[in-house]
Scaffold this active site. Sequence first.
Site, mmCIF file in Angstrom:
data_model
loop_
_atom_site.group_PDB
_atom_site.id
_atom_site.type_symbol
_atom_site.label_atom_id
_atom_site.label_comp_id
_atom_site.label_asym_id
_atom_site.label_seq_id
_atom_site.Cartn_x
_atom_site.Cartn_y
_atom_site.Cartn_z
ATOM 1 N N CYS A 50 -33.734 -36.811 7.672
ATOM 2 C CA CYS A 50 -33.258 -37.378 8.846
ATOM 3 C C CYS A 50 -31.970 -37.861 9.096
ATOM 4 O O CYS A 50 -31.689 -38.693 8.224
ATOM 5 C CB CYS A 50 -34.436 -38.346 9.408
ATOM 6 S SG CYS A 50 -34.247 -39.381 10.898
ATOM 7 N N CYS B 262 -29.987 -47.920 16.683
ATOM 8 C CA CYS B 262 -30.270 -47.259 15.412
ATOM 9 C C CYS B 262 -31.712 -47.649 14.953
ATOM 10 O O CYS B 262 -32.503 -46.860 14.241
ATOM 11 C CB CYS B 262 -29.272 -47.498 14.411
ATOM 12 S SG CYS B 262 -29.159 -49.190 13.914
ATOM 13 N N LEU C 4 -35.556 -61.687 7.292
ATOM 14 C CA LEU C 4 -35.871 -61.942 6.022
ATOM 15 C C LEU C 4 -35.716 -63.358 5.707
ATOM 16 O O LEU C 4 -34.849 -63.668 6.334
ATOM 17 C CB LEU C 4 -35.132 -61.029 5.138
ATOM 18 C CG LEU C 4 -35.356 -59.319 5.137
ATOM 19 C CD1 LEU C 4 -34.377 -58.872 4.266
ATOM 20 C CD2 LEU C 4 -36.833 -59.201 4.533
ATOM 21 N N THR D 97 -33.973 -49.315 1.847
ATOM 22 C CA THR D 97 -32.978 -49.138 2.808
ATOM 23 C C THR D 97 -32.754 -47.874 3.394
ATOM 24 O O THR D 97 -32.572 -46.843 2.695
ATOM 25 C CB THR D 97 -31.624 -49.745 2.025
ATOM 26 O OG1 THR D 97 -31.845 -50.918 1.252
ATOM 27 C CG2 THR D 97 -30.416 -49.864 2.809
ATOM 28 N N ASP E 198 -30.930 -66.389 5.522
ATOM 29 C CA ASP E 198 -29.346 -65.655 6.043
ATOM 30 C C ASP E 198 -28.541 -66.615 5.987
ATOM 31 O O ASP E 198 -27.690 -66.816 6.864
ATOM 32 C CB ASP E 198 -29.547 -65.195 7.452
ATOM 33 C CG ASP E 198 -28.413 -64.737 8.007
ATOM 34 O OD1 ASP E 198 -27.461 -64.007 6.986
ATOM 35 O OD2 ASP E 198 -27.951 -64.594 9.274
ATOM 36 N N CYS F 20 -19.285 -51.337 14.715
ATOM 37 C CA CYS F 20 -20.651 -51.665 15.095
ATOM 38 C C CYS F 20 -20.850 -52.756 16.361
ATOM 39 O O CYS F 20 -20.207 -53.885 16.192
ATOM 40 C CB CYS F 20 -21.408 -52.213 13.876
ATOM 41 S SG CYS F 20 -23.325 -52.487 14.134
ATOM 42 N N LEU G 204 -33.477 -52.616 6.107
ATOM 43 C CA LEU G 204 -34.979 -52.453 5.447
ATOM 44 C C LEU G 204 -36.011 -51.796 6.296
ATOM 45 O O LEU G 204 -36.098 -52.203 7.396
ATOM 46 C CB LEU G 204 -35.208 -53.709 4.880
ATOM 47 C CG LEU G 204 -35.991 -53.658 3.431
ATOM 48 C CD1 LEU G 204 -35.235 -53.010 2.217
ATOM 49 C CD2 LEU G 204 -36.394 -55.119 3.243
ATOM 50 N N CYS H 26 -27.185 -54.956 19.114
ATOM 51 C CA CYS H 26 -27.513 -53.543 19.687
ATOM 52 C C CYS H 26 -28.771 -53.156 18.706
ATOM 53 O O CYS H 26 -28.804 -53.273 17.567
ATOM 54 C CB CYS H 26 -26.391 -52.515 19.081
ATOM 55 S SG CYS H 26 -26.693 -51.012 19.120
HETATM 56 S S1 SF4 Z 1 -33.520 -42.929 11.644
HETATM 57 FE FE1 SF4 Z 1 -33.951 -41.568 10.076
HETATM 58 S S2 SF4 Z 1 -32.189 -41.817 8.682
HETATM 59 FE FE2 SF4 Z 1 -32.128 -43.575 9.951
HETATM 60 S S3 SF4 Z 1 -33.228 -44.859 9.068
HETATM 61 FE FE3 SF4 Z 1 -34.800 -43.905 10.341
HETATM 62 S S4 SF4 Z 1 -35.613 -42.316 8.868
HETATM 63 FE FE4 SF4 Z 1 -33.543 -43.323 7.902
HETATM 64 S S1 SF4 Z 2 -26.958 -48.076 16.447
HETATM 65 FE FE1 SF4 Z 2 -26.921 -49.653 14.996
HETATM 66 S S2 SF4 Z 2 -25.057 -49.164 13.563
HETATM 67 FE FE2 SF4 Z 2 -24.634 -48.252 15.700
HETATM 68 S S3 SF4 Z 2 -23.658 -49.838 16.860
HETATM 69 FE FE3 SF4 Z 2 -25.874 -50.112 17.365
HETATM 70 S S4 SF4 Z 2 -26.564 -51.556 15.570
HETATM 71 FE FE4 SF4 Z 2 -24.550 -50.850 14.909
#
Ligand code: SF4
Ligand code: SF4
Length: 370
Positions: free
Chosen positions: A206, A259, A184, A167, A149, A229, A173, A256
């Site tokens: 998804c 996701c 990485l 991705t 990085d 973000c 990833l 965070c």
């Molecule tokens: S939550 Fe679903 S759409 Fe998002 S990265 Fe994972 S598999 Fe892909």
């Molecule tokens: S869920 Fe993922 S994209 Fe959304 S604010 Fe948190 S780190 Fe950023």
Amino acid sequence: MAFTPSSQKIEIQQLDPQQLKTWIKAQALDLGFSDCVIAKPDAQDQMPRFKEYLERGYHADMHYLEENLEKRADPTLLVPGTKSIICVRMNYLVASPKPRYVPFEPNSAIIARYARGRDYHKVMRGRLKTLANRIKEKVGDFESRPFADSAPIFEKSLAESAGMGWTGKHTLLIHKKSGSFFVLGELFTSLDLPFDQPATAHCGSCTACIDICPTQAIVEPYMLDARKCIAYLTIEYKGIIPEELRAGIGNRIFGCDDCQLICPWNGFAKTATISDFDPRHGLDNILLLDIWQWDEATFLANTEGSPIRRTGYQSFKRNIAIGLGNAPYSDKIIAKLQEAKTWHDEIVNVHIDWAIQQQMHQSNVHQIEK
Ligand code: SF4
Ligand code: SF4
């Protein structure tokens, strides 16, 4: 900076490249890396999408991303003489994570999992150097440079092109058998090694990461607006956080993981094989009010060797102030926010004022409900 091909010894020519690759991968695993693939030094195919990202302004204040585009696309311009890139990853979970909201502890501070222990950059580069030394002992001298990085490199794309994962729609990833909680690193080399093949993508229909994002930062699949973000806002950004995003930030005071936590592939996430990611100073389980009490000396002492140091004391306090504003109503929180106002810069004070207002608002609701 450039490699000098003439410095390679004759032994390299005599080794079977496929066997050498297998041996290098085994050495990488022995050094604590979770995976190792060999990538072709070419990321040209990333440029159209990356330029679109820049044109839309989604890189926010990270203006360094606008520079060195040619070197990003062609790693042989960054380090001339590069013939192959050894891409590695390190898993950083210390335990299987609980889903974000089960149980939801609004008085606790949430710190991204990669940042609860030692800063990985030094560890990563150190181990890549050790890997290079081991290869030299086997094949003779060759040129190499480790990165973590730390340079204009499309890290994810290179690793993806060699099968380390795909991705995801959240732009990170993902590996089918290991999820996405990893960091990485790369070793640029002058070695002729056979390249690995890309993996297939498995997001399918998804959209869980897009739907769960608390600030709607994933504006479309595979496109993230850093300006929204929480990871960018709480780590990189130094200014006043837009008011409309503060409620969404909740109690996340550094980064965070939401996701990633929602991603079904992280059901397969593996834990770290090295102790560097072990949480320090209780950062995996600390109350917002306790961490709010840290003065600057305590912050500096407790974040030595930690990625959190990078954000700086004032931004750290700004983030905790937002967390306290979002916490359930408490007289103690209001008192602690009020008494802190004299110790902080103007940017932090804007967030303290907001947090007090939020608490007062909740106090009124509390009174009406009684
Ligand atoms: S939550 Fe679903 S759409 Fe998002 S990265 Fe994972 S598999 Fe892909
Ligand atoms: S869920 Fe993922 S994209 Fe959304 S604010 Fe948190 S780190 Fe950023």
